[in-house]
Design a protein around this motif. Structure first.
Motif, PDB file in Angstrom:
ATOM      1  N   ARG B  38     -34.347  13.352   3.866  1.00 31.02           N
ATOM      2  CA  ARG B  38     -33.854  12.015   3.706  1.00 31.02           C
ATOM      3  C   ARG B  38     -33.675  11.829   2.773  1.00 31.02           C
ATOM      4  O   ARG B  38     -32.348  10.617   2.291  1.00 31.02           O
ATOM      5  CB  ARG B  38     -34.545  10.381   4.719  1.00 31.02           C
ATOM      6  CG  ARG B  38     -34.565  11.230   6.240  1.00 31.02           C
ATOM      7  CD  ARG B  38     -35.306   9.920   6.094  1.00 31.02           C
ATOM      8  NE  ARG B  38     -35.472  10.539   7.682  1.00 31.02           N
ATOM      9  CZ  ARG B  38     -34.915  11.690   8.883  1.00 31.02           C
ATOM     10  NH1 ARG B  38     -35.560  12.372   8.198  1.00 31.02           N
ATOM     11  NH2 ARG B  38     -35.725  11.593  10.294  1.00 31.02           N
ATOM     12  N   TRP B  53     -30.551   9.676  -3.840  1.00 31.04           N
ATOM     13  CA  TRP B  53     -29.979   9.585  -3.404  1.00 31.04           C
ATOM     14  C   TRP B  53     -30.588   9.549  -1.730  1.00 31.04           C
ATOM     15  O   TRP B  53     -30.533  10.679  -1.488  1.00 31.04           O
ATOM     16  CB  TRP B  53     -28.508  10.223  -3.104  1.00 31.04           C
ATOM     17  CG  TRP B  53     -27.716  10.209  -4.433  1.00 31.04           C
ATOM     18  CD1 TRP B  53     -27.510  11.986  -5.249  1.00 31.04           C
ATOM     19  CD2 TRP B  53     -26.553  10.092  -4.801  1.00 31.04           C
ATOM     20  NE1 TRP B  53     -26.779  11.508  -5.908  1.00 31.04           N
ATOM     21  CE2 TRP B  53     -25.737  10.228  -5.748  1.00 31.04           C
ATOM     22  CE3 TRP B  53     -25.731   8.548  -3.789  1.00 31.04           C
ATOM     23  CZ2 TRP B  53     -24.986  10.116  -6.412  1.00 31.04           C
ATOM     24  CZ3 TRP B  53     -24.756   8.042  -4.712  1.00 31.04           C
ATOM     25  CH2 TRP B  53     -24.050   8.681  -5.813  1.00 31.04           C
ATOM     26  N   SER B  54     -30.030   8.151  -1.420  1.00 27.66           N
ATOM     27  CA  SER B  54     -31.086   8.187  -0.396  1.00 27.66           C
ATOM     28  C   SER B  54     -30.416   8.522   1.276  1.00 27.66           C
ATOM     29  O   SER B  54     -28.733   7.718   0.764  1.00 27.66           O
ATOM     30  CB  SER B  54     -31.883   6.766   0.137  1.00 27.66           C
ATOM     31  OG  SER B  54     -31.876   6.769   1.384  1.00 27.66           O
ATOM     32  N   LEU B  55     -30.533   8.296   2.487  1.00 26.61           N
ATOM     33  CA  LEU B  55     -29.475   9.145   3.028  1.00 26.61           C
ATOM     34  C   LEU B  55     -29.505   8.165   4.646  1.00 26.61           C
ATOM     35  O   LEU B  55     -28.503   8.549   4.593  1.00 26.61           O
ATOM     36  CB  LEU B  55     -29.675  10.950   3.874  1.00 26.61           C
ATOM     37  CG  LEU B  55     -29.282  11.753   2.697  1.00 26.61           C
ATOM     38  CD1 LEU B  55     -29.511  12.521   3.481  1.00 26.61           C
ATOM     39  CD2 LEU B  55     -27.760  11.405   3.133  1.00 26.61           C
ATOM     40  N   CYS B  56     -30.599   7.189   3.880  1.00 27.20           N
ATOM     41  CA  CYS B  56     -30.897   6.228   4.706  1.00 27.20           C
ATOM     42  C   CYS B  56     -30.311   4.588   5.321  1.00 27.20           C
ATOM     43  O   CYS B  56     -29.468   3.908   5.555  1.00 27.20           O
ATOM     44  CB  CYS B  56     -32.670   6.344   5.714  1.00 27.20           C
ATOM     45  SG  CYS B  56     -33.180   6.306   5.033  1.00 27.20           S
ATOM     46  N   THR B  57     -30.768   4.707   3.201  1.00 27.91           N
ATOM     47  CA  THR B  57     -30.245   3.190   3.051  1.00 27.91           C
ATOM     48  C   THR B  57     -28.601   3.687   2.193  1.00 27.91           C
ATOM     49  O   THR B  57     -28.729   2.384   1.803  1.00 27.91           O
ATOM     50  CB  THR B  57     -31.279   2.715   2.104  1.00 27.91           C
ATOM     51  OG1 THR B  57     -31.690   3.213   0.965  1.00 27.91           O
ATOM     52  CG2 THR B  57     -32.710   2.907   2.905  1.00 27.91           C
ATOM     53  N   LYS B  58     -28.397   4.898   1.657  1.00 28.07           N
ATOM     54  CA  LYS B  58     -27.417   4.931   1.349  1.00 28.07           C
ATOM     55  C   LYS B  58     -27.522   4.364  -0.448  1.00 28.07           C
ATOM     56  O   LYS B  58     -26.951   3.630  -1.355  1.00 28.07           O
ATOM     57  CB  LYS B  58     -26.391   3.846   1.204  1.00 28.07           C
ATOM     58  CG  LYS B  58     -25.140   4.670   1.360  1.00 28.07           C
ATOM     59  CD  LYS B  58     -23.774   4.196   1.903  1.00 28.07           C
ATOM     60  CE  LYS B  58     -22.532   4.697   1.712  1.00 28.07           C
ATOM     61  NZ  LYS B  58     -21.152   3.953   2.242  1.00 28.07           N
ATOM     62  N   SER B  61     -31.450   5.664  -6.669  1.00 27.40           N
ATOM     63  CA  SER B  61     -32.549   5.104  -7.831  1.00 27.40           C
ATOM     64  C   SER B  61     -31.902   7.108  -9.272  1.00 27.40           C
ATOM     65  O   SER B  61     -31.615   7.304  -8.400  1.00 27.40           O
ATOM     66  CB  SER B  61     -33.825   6.100  -7.245  1.00 27.40           C
ATOM     67  OG  SER B  61     -34.209   4.978  -5.932  1.00 27.40           O
TER      68      SER B  61
END
Lengths: 615, 387
Positions: B38, B53-58, B61
């Motif tokens: 994710r 990059w987070s695919l679930c929370t967009k 970090s």
């Protein structure tokens, strides 16, 4: 031998050669022409013996030769050849005895001298050969010495060369080591230098990176983006959570949990392994103790230190074995104890094995040993045991054989018939039984036939009597009726009754008719029931049936008596088809009416057996 | 797409789903998935930072100062933790992050000159850290940052080239530039044994497979088959003693071709496959139960890469030609990749189930399916290919 020179006789020249032949070899006479001639001559003896012997003394010079010989002999210590002279002037007479004695003496001496000469010659030869041999040995040894000296010199040379080489190599090694050390130092110094350089460069690089980072950060705020069509759910389905201290603590906890689990798992594995290894060690120890314990007697005899500890160990071990549970602990002392005990046992075992080896080697030399004695004893004991067993087995086999023989004999003494009979003995018994039963059955059949006949006759008689009785009754009734009808019509019921009664009496007649016929037939043990039914049916016709009753009772009694007999007879008969069929159970038939039921049952049951056939 | 700084993501299950990450001027040097699938970690140019990059929370970090080294990122096998090598002020550090929320768990410095690589043990509790090739140093750290052990086999020579953990976490294989592999055990972290790679094999218990061409030759001596189709090859067993082809490395160039460059354990930890770079055509398979050489496979060309089947002890090897080679304890086989033109197999990758194999060339890839008729066979029944 200068005397030869004084007696110069030309005649002697040739003869004296021969004489000197005998003596020239051993006596080195001074150089004289005469002697040389003599030595050089090589005249054979046989030809000139006589001439030789005659050359010295001839006919003319007998006196001279005698005096000469006498002179020679006396100088040699022999007695004089002459007889003792009485006067100076007279001619001395030859003493033949003395001559012979002297001759003998001379011969003896000659022989001795010859022997001595031979000995001396052989000794000379021996010494000569020894000398040759020694000379050759000496020559060889000299050669060997030479060669070994040369070798030694060569080896020394080589040794020197090798030592030189060795020194060179050592030197080279030292040089190399120094070089290596130098290079290592160089490398170390270079490494520090490079490290410094690298750090410097890295710092520069970091600075540049920082600057670039700042520039990039300033630039890209607008352009960097992530486009996602739709969000992907989290792996565990939860929403994102804030980063708080709690979550941090949770993370730490999880991490420590993972670590602890891993350590615990590993510790379990190691404990298991330890336990297994301890088991193996203990097993080994036990086996070693058991191996060593049969040899307890020997250590007691000998006074070795090692075996002394062996005894003490064996004594200790029962005490130790009782504390086996302690082995499961893994503390230091237990571990040490276990390893020490195993080491002790192993040492004892090793020394024992070494002793055995020594003894075995001794056996090869001596051929007898304590070990052999013990083993031989064991061997003998075992062989004795085995022999006993063999004997026992043999005896058993013999007895069994005897028994078998007896059996066979018994079998062979019987005839064929008896054997066949014996073989079929059981069948015969059965056959006889069957025959008996058949005869019985036939008797019974006859009896029954007789009874039947009698009963039929009785029945016929009874029927005839009944007819007569009925006629009488009918006439009486008529009379009565004639008497009665003069009184009332009210008694028409009685008429009906009578008609019914008559009807019933007719029925009864029919039944009574049938009954006597049925009576002779056997009834099963349910006969009391039958009789009770008979008695039930009987009161249906009170008046007229009295006679029948008595008759039936009589017949019943007779039938009962017969009936009672037969069931008893039939009981032992279990073989035979017909007997079985004769058994009935009256109660099994469905009973509809009191009166008719027994008769019905009678008829139905009778139809089983009856050959006459009832209507 | 590194040059453009773009990362494009598609979904296998939902073809309409699409994601595009643009790094822009930051540039892109490396990109990798996080184990939960994710998050995407992008390493910017010059290793300035790593963007998560987070695919679930967009959400985004950043991790600063990542280290540019051979293997600076390592995810633990269960996907919980990420170990990252960092370098600040000329000192190496290792940071451990929790992958679920990207929190920093531990941050510790390592006793290395120039950290070259880190790798988690499969049990997720130990981290192996090794130094640059100028110095032989392997350090072992526990999950909570304590140093468990340090191992140094020799000094003053080129050091560690490659490191591999056994799947049971019992062994750590360290391949070095002196052509030897040293096996460390997980209890004491001391060397169990070392495997040497001599060019001459004389042990009679070792089986040596040599790849040989089996092209039928025509009367004129030219190969009978057309030239664009590569010749078939098969394995022959060579009798011991065997001497292998060696390569003399250029001593004055960087990254010399000496030492043990590739190491891989089989999934049941029974076998270790190695490649010694100065005997580039051979793959050495070591038996880990008896700790000795088991099989040597000599190819016609230099071995480019090999990988074990994740489910069973089956090794797939590619050597840059158009064939893929498979070895298992039952035997070995060479398979021609069907296709038009010359398909140069440069690398390969097994599927997790071990039923299929992806062969990658420069701009094509080929998928092999392995159908086994019976389990005991262990060899390929048929081969299917799609490009």
């Amino acid at each position: 031998m200068g005397d030869w020179m004084t007696v110069t006789d030309p005649g002697l020249s040739s003869e004296s050669k021969n004489i000197s032949q005998y003596t020239s070899e051993t006596k080195m006479s001074p150089s004289s022409l005469y002697l040389q001639k003599v030595l050089c001559s090589s005249i054979p003896l046989s030809k000139n013996v006589h001439s030789f012997f005659s050359a010295f003394c001839t006919e003319e010079n007998i006196e001279q030769s005698i005096s000469y010989l006498d002179q020679e002999l006396t100088t040699f210590g022999f007695p004089s050849l002459y007889e003792e002279s009485k006067g100076k002037e007279t001619k001395r007479e030859l003493n033949i005895v003395a001559v012979l004695n002297c001759m003998n003496e001379l011969l003896i001496r000659q022989r001795k001298n010859l022997l001595a000469q031979e000995n001396v010659e052989t000794q000379n030869l021996k010494l000569g050969s020894d000398m040759d041999h020694l000379q050759s040995c000496y020559a060889k040894l000299k050669e060997q010495l030479e060669t070994s000296r040369r070798e030694m010199i060569g080896l020394q040379e080589r040794d020197r060369q090798l030592q030189c080489k060795n020194r060179n190599l050592h030197q080279l090694l030292k040089n190399e080591k120094d070089e290596v050390q130098k290079l290592q130092n160089i490398i170390a110094s270079r490494a520090t230098q490079y490290n410094h350089d690298m750090k410097r460069k890295e710092r520069e690089y970091n600075k540049l990176k920082e600057r670039l980072h700042q520039l990039v950060m300033n630039k890209k705020d607008k352009r960097i983006a992530m486009e996602v069509l739709n969000y992907v759910g989290r792996a565990d389905g939860k929403r994102g959570s804030w980063r708080t201290d709690k979550s941090e603590a949770r993370n730490e906890d999880e991490m420590y949990k993972i670590l602890l689990n891993d350590y615990e798992y590993r510790q379990k594995q190691i404990l298991m392994e330890n336990a297994e290894l301890k088991k193996v060690l203990q097993q080994m120890k036990k086996e070693m103790i058991s191996l060593l314990s049969p040899q307890k007697q020997k250590p007691i005899e000998k006074a070795d230190d090692s075996t002394g500890t062996g005894i003490s160990d064996v004594e200790e071990d029962p005490g130790e074995l009782s504390r086996e549970s302690i082995w499961d602990l893994s503390c230091e002392t237990v571990r040490e104890q276990l390893t020490n005990s195993i080491r002790k046992q192993w040492r004892i075992l090793k020394s024992h094995v070494e002793k055995l080896d020594n003894q075995v080697s001794k056996v090869h030399l001596e051929g007898f040993n304590d070990e052999d004695v013990i083993s031989r004893q064991d061997h003998e004991e075992e062989t004795e045991k085995l022999e006993l067993e063999i004997q026992q087995c043999k005896e058993m086999i013999k007895t069994q054989q005897q028994l078998l023989q007896v059996n066979q004999q018994l079998a062979t003494t019987c005839d064929d018939d008896t054997t066949s009979l014996l073989q079929d003995c059981y069948l015969l018994e059965e056959k006889e039984r069957l025959k008996e039963e058949w005869s019985l059955f036939k008797e019974q059949k006859k009896n029954f036939e007789k009874e039947r006949r009698s009963f039929t006759e009785a029945a016929i008689r009874l029927g005839l009597e009944r007819k007569a009785f009925e006629e009488e009754r009918a006439s009486w009734l008529k009379q009565q009726f004639l008497n009665m009808t003069t009184f009332d019509h009210q008694n028409s019921e009685n008429v009906r009754l009578f008609s019914a009664f008559s009807g019933s009496s007719d029925r009864d007649n029919l039944t009574v008719h049938s009954r006597p016929r049925q009576k002779p037939y056997r009834v099963s043990n349910g006969s009391p029931i039958c009789t009770s039914k008979l008695t039930k049916s009987l009161p249906a016709s009170p008046s007229t049936s009295d006679f029948c009753q008595t008759r039936s009772c009589v017949s019943e009694h007779s039938s009962i008596s017969v009936l009672n007999m037969t069931p008893e007879e039939t009981r032992p008969n279990q073989v035979g088809g017909e007997c079985a069929n004769q058994k009935w159970s009256v109660a099994s038939r469905p009973a509809s009416q009191d009166g008719c039921c027994s008769e019905c049952s009678w008829t139905s049951t009778n139809s089983h057996v009856e050959k006459d056939g009832l209507p | 797409m590194y040059k453009r700084g773009l990362v494009q993501v598609w979904s296998l299950e939902q073809p309409e789903w699409h994601c595009r990450i643009d790094e822009g001027s930051a540039g892109l040097v490396a990109s990798c998935w996080s184990p939960d699938g994710r998050h995407i970690l992008n390493t910017t140019e010059f290793h300035l930072r790593i963007t998560v990059w987070s695919l679930c929370t967009k959400s985004v970090s950043y991790i600063k100062y990542p280290k540019a080294c051979q293997q600076g990122i390592s995810f633990s096998r269960d996907g919980r933790y990420l170990a990252l090598a960092e370098r600040r002020d000329c000192k190496d550090y290792v940071s451990i992050f929790v992958c679920s929320d990207w929190q920093l768990l531990r941050h510790f410095d390592t006793d290395t000159q120039d950290l070259a690589g880190i790798e988690w043990a499969p049990n997720g509790c130990v981290l192996a850290v090794w130094d640059t090739c100028l110095e032989y140093k392997v350090l072992l750290y526990s999950l909570d940052g304590r140093q468990l052990a340090a191992y140094c086999a020799y000094e003053w020579s080129l050091g560690v080239k490659s490191v591999a953990w056994s799947p049971s976490s019992q062994f750590l294989a360290v391949g070095s530039y002196d052509g030897k592999v040293r096996i460390l055990n997980h209890v004491t972290w001391k060397m169990l044994t070392e495997f040497a790679h001599p060019a001459a094999i004389s042990d009679p218990r070792v089986v040596v497979y040599k790849e040989a061409e089996k092209s039928p030759r025509g009367a004129l001596g030219r190969p009978a088959c057309p030239s664009f189709r590569a010749a078939e090859s098969k394995y022959e067993i060579a009798a011991v003693p065997v001497s292998l082809q060696t390569l003399k490395p250029a001593a004055d160039r960087a990254n010399p071709k000496i030492g043990v460059g590739l190491l891989a354990f089989s999934p049941d930890s029974y076998f270790l496959a190695t490649r010694n770079d100065n005997v580039p055509n051979a793959v050495w398979v070591w038996d880990m139960q008896k700790l000795r050489l088991f099989v040597v496979l000599e190819q016609l060309g230099p071995v480019r890469s090999f990988q074990w089947d994740p489910q069973r002890p089956r090794l797939a090897i590619c050597s840059g030609g158009s064939k893929v080679y498979l070895w298992s304890p039952a035997g070995c086989v060479s398979v021609q990749v069907p296709g038009e033109g010359d398909f140069q197999v440069l690398s390969l990758c097994w599927h997790v189930t071990g039923a299929s194999l992806a062969l990658l060339s420069k701009d094509h890839f080929c998928l092999c399916f392995l159908e086994t008729e019976d389990e005991a066979d262990g060899a390929i029944g048929q081969l299917g290919a799609h490009t």
